[in-house]
Design a protein around this motif. Sequence first.
Motif, PDB file in Angstrom:
ATOM      1  N   GLU A 244       0.662  -1.249   0.049  1.00  0.00           N
ATOM      2  CA  GLU A 244       0.035  -0.109   0.022  1.00  0.00           C
ATOM      3  C   GLU A 244       0.835   1.292   0.008  1.00  0.00           C
ATOM      4  O   GLU A 244       0.471   2.346  -0.192  1.00  0.00           O
ATOM      5  CB  GLU A 244      -0.915  -0.101   1.279  1.00  0.00           C
ATOM      6  CG  GLU A 244      -1.940  -1.216   1.479  1.00  0.00           C
ATOM      7  CD  GLU A 244      -2.947  -1.005   2.492  1.00  0.00           C
ATOM      8  OE1 GLU A 244      -3.229   0.265   2.728  1.00  0.00           O
ATOM      9  OE2 GLU A 244      -2.890  -1.963   3.219  1.00  0.00           O
ATOM     10  N   VAL A 245       2.031   1.069   0.162  1.00  0.00           N
ATOM     11  CA  VAL A 245       2.864   2.315   0.214  1.00  0.00           C
ATOM     12  C   VAL A 245       2.982   3.230  -0.784  1.00  0.00           C
ATOM     13  O   VAL A 245       3.273   2.571  -2.117  1.00  0.00           O
ATOM     14  CB  VAL A 245       4.531   1.864   0.889  1.00  0.00           C
ATOM     15  CG1 VAL A 245       5.282   3.147   0.360  1.00  0.00           C
ATOM     16  CG2 VAL A 245       4.379   1.316   2.115  1.00  0.00           C
ATOM     17  N   VAL A 246       3.066   4.459  -1.033  1.00  0.00           N
ATOM     18  CA  VAL A 246       3.451   5.263  -1.899  1.00  0.00           C
ATOM     19  C   VAL A 246       4.186   6.471  -1.542  1.00  0.00           C
ATOM     20  O   VAL A 246       4.786   7.021  -2.698  1.00  0.00           O
ATOM     21  CB  VAL A 246       1.634   5.975  -2.479  1.00  0.00           C
ATOM     22  CG1 VAL A 246       0.926   4.948  -2.800  1.00  0.00           C
ATOM     23  CG2 VAL A 246       1.222   6.901  -1.484  1.00  0.00           C
ATOM     24  N   GLY A 260      -1.620   6.333   0.121  1.00  0.00           N
ATOM     25  CA  GLY A 260      -1.699   7.587  -0.577  1.00  0.00           C
ATOM     26  C   GLY A 260      -2.836   8.519  -0.048  1.00  0.00           C
ATOM     27  O   GLY A 260      -2.720   9.942  -0.261  1.00  0.00           O
ATOM     28  N   ASP A 261      -3.527   8.167   1.016  1.00  0.00           N
ATOM     29  CA  ASP A 261      -4.576   9.169   1.750  1.00  0.00           C
ATOM     30  C   ASP A 261      -3.655   9.617   2.796  1.00  0.00           C
ATOM     31  O   ASP A 261      -4.351   9.933   4.089  1.00  0.00           O
ATOM     32  CB  ASP A 261      -5.816   8.702   2.071  1.00  0.00           C
ATOM     33  CG  ASP A 261      -5.616   7.231   2.996  1.00  0.00           C
ATOM     34  OD1 ASP A 261      -4.386   6.795   3.093  1.00  0.00           O
ATOM     35  OD2 ASP A 261      -6.614   6.492   3.100  1.00  0.00           O
TER      36      ASP A 261
END
Length: 274
Positions: A244-246, A260-261
Motif C-alpha cells: 500500500e506504500v506510495v 496515498g491518503d
Amino acid sequence: MRPILAWLFSAAFWLSAAGSGITGIAYGQGVNTNDMNTIEGSVWYRERMVLPPNAEIHISLEDVARMDVPSDVIAMTRIVPRGGPPWAFSLAYDPRKLHDRGRYVLRVRVEADGRLLFINAEQIPVFDRDAGSGIKIRVSRVAGASEGRRASAPRPDVSLTDTYWKLTEIDGQAVALGAGERELHMVLTSRGGARVRGFAGCNRFTGSYQQVESQLRFKPLAATRMACLKGMEQEQLFLEALGEVVRFTINGDSLALYTGDERLLLRFKAIALQ
C-alpha cells in the motif's frame, strides 16, 4: 490435525499469490478486531505554549511489573495534535496479551523531529479505575524543550538505500520479534538495480521497488516457503502494508511509509550497513 492443515494451506495460498502482488492478499487468521479492547483518554499540559506543527503524541500501554528490565510494550498509538489541549486518544490493545501478574501503565511522549518535548512524569495505572471513565494524562515539558530551541543538533538524514531498516511499528502498533527471535527488517539496494530484500517475521522476501523523489512503490514481492508457529500474523500485516506504500519520509534515522491518503503505515529505525 485439521487446524494445522488449514494453516499450511493458507500459507501456500499466500505464496502462490506473491507473484501477482502483495496488496489485498489474505491468508491465515489475522487479529480479529472484534477481540480488541480500547482505552479512551486525553492528553494535556499546563504550559502556555503552542506545539510546533510537526509535533506528534505517542501513547503506549506497557507492563512495568518486572524491575530492572525494559518494560514490555503491549500496544502503541500515535496522534497528530490539532489546536490546543486536551487531545483525545483511543488506544486499541489485545487483552490476550495481559496476565494476572502484570502492572500496566500508560506512557506518553510528545515529540517533534525526534526531539522529546513533553512526557508524563508519573506512571498512569490503566485498569484500577472506574470502567468507562476516560484517563486524563498530564504531560510536563522536558528540560531544554522550549519553543524555537533544540536541545541538541539535528541528526543528518540516513540514506533510504543501502541501510538496514529495522521495523518498529505497523499501523501504530509496536512490532514483536519474529520466528527465531529475529528482527523484522528490509534493505533497499541501489547497486545492481533497485532491489529490496528483508525478513517479514517467518519468511525472507525479495523484489523490486520504484522511487521518484519522495514517492516509493514496491513491486510484487516473492518469499520463501517456511511455515512458522510464530510471526505469521505480523508477516501478513507487514507485507500487505508494503503493497500500500506510495510515499516515504526520513527524519534522522527514522523512516516512515505512508498510503496515498497520508495514513502512516510503517515505521523503521536505521542501522547503517558497513
